[in-house]
Design a protein around this motif. Structure first.
Motif, PDB file in Angstrom:
ATOM      1  N   VAL A 267      -2.085   1.947  -6.528  1.00  0.00           N
ATOM      2  CA  VAL A 267      -1.348   1.581  -7.922  1.00  0.00           C
ATOM      3  C   VAL A 267      -0.758   0.318  -7.680  1.00  0.00           C
ATOM      4  O   VAL A 267       0.352   0.192  -6.706  1.00  0.00           O
ATOM      5  CB  VAL A 267      -0.576   2.841  -8.379  1.00  0.00           C
ATOM      6  CG1 VAL A 267       0.280   2.150  -9.591  1.00  0.00           C
ATOM      7  CG2 VAL A 267      -1.423   3.745  -8.779  1.00  0.00           C
ATOM      8  N   THR A 268      -0.837  -0.493  -8.311  1.00  0.00           N
ATOM      9  CA  THR A 268      -0.218  -2.002  -8.187  1.00  0.00           C
ATOM     10  C   THR A 268       1.392  -1.928  -8.448  1.00  0.00           C
ATOM     11  O   THR A 268       1.547  -1.506  -9.460  1.00  0.00           O
ATOM     12  CB  THR A 268      -0.963  -3.202  -8.948  1.00  0.00           C
ATOM     13  OG1 THR A 268      -2.428  -3.019  -9.023  1.00  0.00           O
ATOM     14  CG2 THR A 268      -0.250  -4.539  -8.802  1.00  0.00           C
ATOM     15  N   PRO A 269       2.060  -2.133  -7.314  1.00  0.00           N
ATOM     16  CA  PRO A 269       3.600  -1.929  -7.879  1.00  0.00           C
ATOM     17  C   PRO A 269       4.027  -3.232  -8.411  1.00  0.00           C
ATOM     18  O   PRO A 269       3.471  -4.413  -8.627  1.00  0.00           O
ATOM     19  CB  PRO A 269       4.229  -1.811  -6.408  1.00  0.00           C
ATOM     20  CG  PRO A 269       2.961  -1.813  -5.274  1.00  0.00           C
ATOM     21  CD  PRO A 269       1.851  -2.474  -5.943  1.00  0.00           C
TER      22      PRO A 269
ATOM     23  N   TRP B 238      -2.354   6.397 -17.219  1.00  0.00           N
ATOM     24  CA  TRP B 238      -2.022   7.616 -16.624  1.00  0.00           C
ATOM     25  C   TRP B 238      -1.091   7.787 -15.407  1.00  0.00           C
ATOM     26  O   TRP B 238      -0.252   8.633 -15.336  1.00  0.00           O
ATOM     27  CB  TRP B 238      -3.318   8.296 -16.122  1.00  0.00           C
ATOM     28  CG  TRP B 238      -4.506   8.370 -17.196  1.00  0.00           C
ATOM     29  CD1 TRP B 238      -4.071   8.160 -18.438  1.00  0.00           C
ATOM     30  CD2 TRP B 238      -5.570   8.801 -17.000  1.00  0.00           C
ATOM     31  NE1 TRP B 238      -5.315   8.545 -19.308  1.00  0.00           N
ATOM     32  CE2 TRP B 238      -6.378   8.811 -18.363  1.00  0.00           C
ATOM     33  CE3 TRP B 238      -6.393   9.384 -15.978  1.00  0.00           C
ATOM     34  CZ2 TRP B 238      -7.461   9.298 -18.511  1.00  0.00           C
ATOM     35  CZ3 TRP B 238      -7.863   9.599 -16.181  1.00  0.00           C
ATOM     36  CH2 TRP B 238      -8.369   9.676 -17.340  1.00  0.00           C
ATOM     37  N   ASP B 239      -1.139   6.668 -14.430  1.00  0.00           N
ATOM     38  CA  ASP B 239      -0.310   6.694 -13.274  1.00  0.00           C
ATOM     39  C   ASP B 239       1.298   6.522 -13.609  1.00  0.00           C
ATOM     40  O   ASP B 239       2.177   6.670 -12.725  1.00  0.00           O
ATOM     41  CB  ASP B 239      -0.766   5.611 -12.484  1.00  0.00           C
ATOM     42  CG  ASP B 239      -2.027   6.009 -11.806  1.00  0.00           C
ATOM     43  OD1 ASP B 239      -2.073   7.109 -10.984  1.00  0.00           O
ATOM     44  OD2 ASP B 239      -2.995   5.330 -12.036  1.00  0.00           O
ATOM     45  N   TYR B 240       1.984   6.064 -14.989  1.00  0.00           N
ATOM     46  CA  TYR B 240       3.188   5.945 -15.179  1.00  0.00           C
ATOM     47  C   TYR B 240       3.665   6.193 -16.506  1.00  0.00           C
ATOM     48  O   TYR B 240       4.730   6.175 -16.705  1.00  0.00           O
ATOM     49  CB  TYR B 240       3.488   4.366 -14.978  1.00  0.00           C
ATOM     50  CG  TYR B 240       2.472   3.627 -15.770  1.00  0.00           C
ATOM     51  CD1 TYR B 240       3.085   3.097 -16.942  1.00  0.00           C
ATOM     52  CD2 TYR B 240       1.281   2.917 -15.289  1.00  0.00           C
ATOM     53  CE1 TYR B 240       2.101   2.241 -17.851  1.00  0.00           C
ATOM     54  CE2 TYR B 240       0.494   1.840 -16.010  1.00  0.00           C
ATOM     55  CZ  TYR B 240       0.950   1.605 -17.098  1.00  0.00           C
ATOM     56  OH  TYR B 240       0.270   0.692 -18.119  1.00  0.00           O
TER      57      TYR B 240
ATOM     58  N   GLU C  32       8.690   4.228  -7.849  1.00  0.00           N
ATOM     59  CA  GLU C  32       8.106   5.143  -6.868  1.00  0.00           C
ATOM     60  C   GLU C  32       6.929   4.412  -6.243  1.00  0.00           C
ATOM     61  O   GLU C  32       6.455   4.589  -5.134  1.00  0.00           O
ATOM     62  CB  GLU C  32       7.779   6.372  -7.537  1.00  0.00           C
ATOM     63  CG  GLU C  32       8.574   6.968  -8.132  1.00  0.00           C
ATOM     64  CD  GLU C  32       7.967   8.290  -9.012  1.00  0.00           C
ATOM     65  OE1 GLU C  32       6.694   8.429  -8.863  1.00  0.00           O
ATOM     66  OE2 GLU C  32       8.827   9.271  -9.412  1.00  0.00           O
ATOM     67  N   PHE C  33       6.638   3.132  -6.837  1.00  0.00           N
ATOM     68  CA  PHE C  33       5.261   2.463  -6.356  1.00  0.00           C
ATOM     69  C   PHE C  33       5.856   1.213  -5.334  1.00  0.00           C
ATOM     70  O   PHE C  33       6.946   0.700  -5.770  1.00  0.00           O
ATOM     71  CB  PHE C  33       4.659   1.830  -7.505  1.00  0.00           C
ATOM     72  CG  PHE C  33       3.992   2.959  -8.356  1.00  0.00           C
ATOM     73  CD1 PHE C  33       3.058   3.935  -7.893  1.00  0.00           C
ATOM     74  CD2 PHE C  33       4.504   2.864  -9.734  1.00  0.00           C
ATOM     75  CE1 PHE C  33       2.845   4.694  -9.016  1.00  0.00           C
ATOM     76  CE2 PHE C  33       4.085   3.702 -10.637  1.00  0.00           C
ATOM     77  CZ  PHE C  33       3.250   4.655 -10.032  1.00  0.00           C
ATOM     78  N   SER C  34       5.379   1.191  -4.227  1.00  0.00           N
ATOM     79  CA  SER C  34       5.939   0.201  -3.145  1.00  0.00           C
ATOM     80  C   SER C  34       4.941  -0.896  -2.746  1.00  0.00           C
ATOM     81  O   SER C  34       3.973  -0.238  -2.049  1.00  0.00           O
ATOM     82  CB  SER C  34       6.523   1.100  -1.874  1.00  0.00           C
ATOM     83  OG  SER C  34       6.720   0.492  -0.832  1.00  0.00           O
TER      84      SER C  34
ATOM     85  N   ASP D 172       5.469  -2.429   0.445  1.00  0.00           N
ATOM     86  CA  ASP D 172       5.418  -2.284   1.646  1.00  0.00           C
ATOM     87  C   ASP D 172       4.316  -1.006   1.959  1.00  0.00           C
ATOM     88  O   ASP D 172       3.447  -1.233   2.809  1.00  0.00           O
ATOM     89  CB  ASP D 172       6.707  -1.857   2.064  1.00  0.00           C
ATOM     90  CG  ASP D 172       7.657  -2.962   2.262  1.00  0.00           C
ATOM     91  OD1 ASP D 172       7.155  -4.036   2.199  1.00  0.00           O
ATOM     92  OD2 ASP D 172       9.029  -2.831   2.145  1.00  0.00           O
ATOM     93  N   ALA D 173       4.464  -0.065   1.220  1.00  0.00           N
ATOM     94  CA  ALA D 173       3.443   1.112   1.699  1.00  0.00           C
ATOM     95  C   ALA D 173       2.060   0.894   1.245  1.00  0.00           C
ATOM     96  O   ALA D 173       1.307   0.982   1.984  1.00  0.00           O
ATOM     97  CB  ALA D 173       4.007   2.407   0.741  1.00  0.00           C
ATOM     98  N   ASN D 174       1.925   0.059   0.038  1.00  0.00           N
ATOM     99  CA  ASN D 174       0.546  -0.389  -0.300  1.00  0.00           C
ATOM    100  C   ASN D 174      -0.069  -1.211   0.965  1.00  0.00           C
ATOM    101  O   ASN D 174      -1.232  -1.107   1.107  1.00  0.00           O
ATOM    102  CB  ASN D 174       0.695  -1.018  -1.572  1.00  0.00           C
ATOM    103  CG  ASN D 174       0.180  -0.129  -2.631  1.00  0.00           C
ATOM    104  OD1 ASN D 174       0.905   1.340  -2.756  1.00  0.00           O
ATOM    105  ND2 ASN D 174      -0.050  -0.424  -3.869  1.00  0.00           N
ATOM    106  N   THR D 175       0.662  -2.311   1.064  1.00  0.00           N
ATOM    107  CA  THR D 175       0.272  -3.089   2.126  1.00  0.00           C
ATOM    108  C   THR D 175      -0.187  -2.514   3.511  1.00  0.00           C
ATOM    109  O   THR D 175      -1.169  -3.005   4.234  1.00  0.00           O
ATOM    110  CB  THR D 175       1.119  -4.521   2.270  1.00  0.00           C
ATOM    111  OG1 THR D 175       1.399  -5.073   1.026  1.00  0.00           O
ATOM    112  CG2 THR D 175       0.529  -5.331   3.176  1.00  0.00           C
ATOM    113  N   LEU D 176       0.592  -1.632   4.064  1.00  0.00           N
ATOM    114  CA  LEU D 176       0.446  -1.066   4.962  1.00  0.00           C
ATOM    115  C   LEU D 176      -1.050  -0.315   5.015  1.00  0.00           C
ATOM    116  O   LEU D 176      -1.521  -0.099   5.731  1.00  0.00           O
ATOM    117  CB  LEU D 176       1.606  -0.161   5.682  1.00  0.00           C
ATOM    118  CG  LEU D 176       1.377   0.763   6.948  1.00  0.00           C
ATOM    119  CD1 LEU D 176       0.989  -0.310   8.208  1.00  0.00           C
ATOM    120  CD2 LEU D 176       2.762   1.575   7.053  1.00  0.00           C
TER     121      LEU D 176
END
Length: 360
Positions: free
Chosen positions: A165-167, A291-293, A338-340, A342-346
């Motif tokens: 999910v795109t932050p 739906w995701d937000y 909640e969407f990050s 840093d987490a997505n890129t990793l």
């Protein structure tokens, strides 16, 4: 890793482009060699300049600062002609739209492990619907930006996909305490695609005005520099902003108490998310990507697409109940947080590494 993004355009201001540039910049910062290749538009037989470009078969390199509406750190290469020889060998090769997936599908393995970043169900509105649909069956590793797209790929195409999910860029879009009452200011995106639902939004505003509610539409978009035709079609004037970006767009979102999204469908819906990050309460249609937000009654008020009357009714609920508007704005702001990136890129980096390990 050497990572190549193949894109259909680079200079259009859109949530999809912003997301791709953000991933590119972050991957570059993590030590990878990242580049963009922009496919050429089909040549016309009557355009001599098009045929000259084909004969030369070259790429035009743009400097990173060629994008004036965000920070870009990666080189952009414009293809004169869509030929595999113009794309360098790499470790990872990423399609970002159906046209790019169609282009790179026949590339040899040395061009890179193939990924397909699906940011919308493009066959819903693309002119060449059948060709767009065929790309979802192609043997790429699929990445999607919403749970809705994951479900579509699974149910309609029997394909699995990883959801990222795109932050929202929290350095650009964030909440500030309002200096004045803004509950009657309703932010709306204008786009000339019918499925973006702008006409439905205007119809909802008309319904509220017929009920004697005070409502101030605040419209922005990149299609019309001069909005006189919009005023004429709506039957009234409204505040309009042409191509706002960065802090200008943040201040625009922050000046409004409500963001109204009337789309029939969205791959995700970044303007809604950006507005929520800036403190606006969301009134939206069930776009799929939302739906995701957007949970009805919790983080947003949600109604079926193509029903302006129900959009208007939800706007009435907001205008009549400031406590509800504040609650939705606060819970929506928390949800977007909640969407990050840093987490997505990793996760994206690890997916690339896992894919390369499979071929060893």
């Amino acid at each position: 890793m050497k990572i190549t993004f193949v894109v259909s355009q680079y200079n259009r201001i859109s949530g999809g482009n912003r997301a791709l540039f953000e991933y590119s910049n972050r991957l570059q910062d993590r030590g990878h060699e990242v580049s963009w290749y922009v496919i050429a538009k089909p040549a016309r037989w009557y355009r001599v300049d098009h045929w000259k470009r084909i004969i030369t078969k070259k790429t035009t390199k743009l400097p990173p600062d060629a994008i004036d509406w965000l920070e870009n750190k990666v080189p952009i290469n414009l293809l004169s002609y869509n030929d595999a020889s113009l794309i360098p060998d790499s470790d990872i090769l990423i399609a970002t739209a159906w046209q790019t997936a169609d282009f790179i599908n026949q590339f040899r393995n040395r061009k890179g492990k193939k990924f397909y970043f699906v940011q919308h169900h493009e066959s819903l509105w693309a002119r060449e619907k059948t060709r767009a649909q065929k790309t979802y069956y192609m043997p790429f590793k699929k990445l999607v930006i919403s749970s809705w797209l994951k479900e579509i790929l699974r149910k309609q195409y029997n394909q699995e996909a990883e959801v990222l999910v795109t932050p929202v860029n929290k350095n650009v879009f964030y909440f500030e305490e309002p200096s004045q009452d803004k509950s009657s200011r309703v932010c709306i995106l204008h786009h000339d695609y019918d499925w973006k639902g702008f006409r439905d939004a205007i119809e909802a505003v008309k319904i509220l005005r017929s009920r004697n509610y005070e409502i101030e539409p605040v419209v922005f978009g990149e299609k019309l520099r001069h909005p006189s035709s919009l005023f004429e079609a709506a039957g009234f004037n409204f505040e309009y902003h042409y191509r706002p970006t960065g802090n200008t767009l943040r201040r625009l979102y922050a000046s409004c108490g409500v963001y109204l999204c009337p789309s029939w469908y969205e791959g995700l819906g970044m303007p809604s998310m950006e507005a929520m990050a800036c403190g606006a309460a969301l009134v939206t249609t069930d776009t799929g990507g939302s739906w995701d937000y957007a949970a009805d009654g919790d983080t947003a008020l949600v109604s079926p697409p193509r029903q302006p009357e129900q959009l208007a009714n939800n706007l009435v609920r907001i205008l009549n109940d400031e406590a509800l508007r504040t609650k939705l704005a606060e819970s929506g702001f928390q949800k977007i947080g909640e969407f990050s990136w840093d987490a997505n890129t990793l996760r994206l980096e690890n997916l690339f590494k896992e894919s390369l390990a499979e071929t060893d």
